[in-house]
Design a protein around this motif. Structure first.
Motif, PDB file in Angstrom:
ATOM      1  N   UNK A 112       0.843  -1.187   0.000  1.00 10.85           N
ATOM      2  CA  UNK A 112       0.000   0.000   0.000  1.00 10.85           C
ATOM      3  C   UNK A 112       0.878   1.235   0.000  1.00 10.85           C
ATOM      4  N   UNK A 113       0.508   2.166  -0.858  1.00 15.00           N
ATOM      5  CA  UNK A 113       1.204   3.436  -0.924  1.00 15.00           C
ATOM      6  C   UNK A 113       0.225   4.520  -0.551  1.00 15.00           C
ATOM      7  N   UNK A 114       0.645   5.364   0.364  1.00 17.05           N
ATOM      8  CA  UNK A 114      -0.165   6.507   0.736  1.00 17.05           C
ATOM      9  C   UNK A 114       0.559   7.754   0.251  1.00 17.05           C
ATOM     10  N   UNK A 115       0.142   8.905   0.688  1.00 15.77           N
ATOM     11  CA  UNK A 115       0.731  10.169   0.221  1.00 15.77           C
ATOM     12  C   UNK A 115       2.260  10.130   0.185  1.00 15.77           C
ATOM     13  N   UNK A 116       2.856   9.968   1.332  1.00  9.39           N
ATOM     14  CA  UNK A 116       4.316  10.009   1.394  1.00  9.39           C
ATOM     15  C   UNK A 116       4.882   8.789   2.118  1.00  9.39           C
ATOM     16  N   UNK A 117       4.096   7.728   2.204  1.00  8.11           N
ATOM     17  CA  UNK A 117       4.566   6.561   2.937  1.00  8.11           C
ATOM     18  C   UNK A 117       4.229   5.260   2.211  1.00  8.11           C
ATOM     19  N   UNK A 118       4.844   4.223   2.686  1.00  7.03           N
ATOM     20  CA  UNK A 118       4.710   2.903   2.093  1.00  7.03           C
ATOM     21  C   UNK A 118       4.466   1.894   3.203  1.00  7.03           C
ATOM     22  N   UNK A 119       3.599   0.930   2.949  1.00 11.38           N
ATOM     23  CA  UNK A 119       3.334  -0.172   3.881  1.00 11.38           C
ATOM     24  C   UNK A 119       3.473  -1.474   3.097  1.00 11.38           C
TER      25      UNK A 119
END
Length: 128
Positions: A112-119
């Protein structure tokens, strides 16, 4: 992740040495779960690839958060990191050789990619 009470949480510097600490922690938890050597090697490969991606795309002096959660049927390892602000919008492990490696050695991969982060979530089943 749900917290079974046995969850190992780490916040480490986003630097190459942290990969060794993550790998060691995953190995210790997995070996307590009686994973065989072949499965431990699969986990090592997946953890190396996922942590390398997270670390290499993180800003200097940032941290990498890792949760290792043993379950009755599987082990989950979750990585969370920020992306460096270099103008490039990256996806979480795009179609690449690294992603192919991870997908071939774990039972479940969730990116999962969010605005400025990665999971990145890895799940490996226990041998019956």
């Amino acid at each position: 992740m749900r917290d079974s009470g046995d969850t190992v949480r780490m916040r480490l510097p986003a630097e190459p040495f942290s990969r060794q600490l993550i790998r060691l922690a995953v190995f210790l938890v997995a070996s307590r779960m009686n994973f065989d050597l072949s499965t431990l090697e699969d986990l090592r490969l997946a953890v190396d690839e996922a942590s390398s991606y997270a670390i290499s795309h993180s800003p200097p002096e940032s941290s990498l958060e890792v949760e290792i959660e043993p379950g009755k049927e599987y082990l989950e390892v979750e990585f969370r990191s920020r992306f460096a602000e270099d103008g490039n919008k990256r996806t979480a492990i795009p179609e690449s050789f690294s992603r192919m490696i991870i997908e071939s050695v774990v039972d479940h991969l969730d990116l999962q990619r969010e605005e400025d982060s990665c999971r990145i979530l890895l799940r490996k089943r226990c041998a019956s």
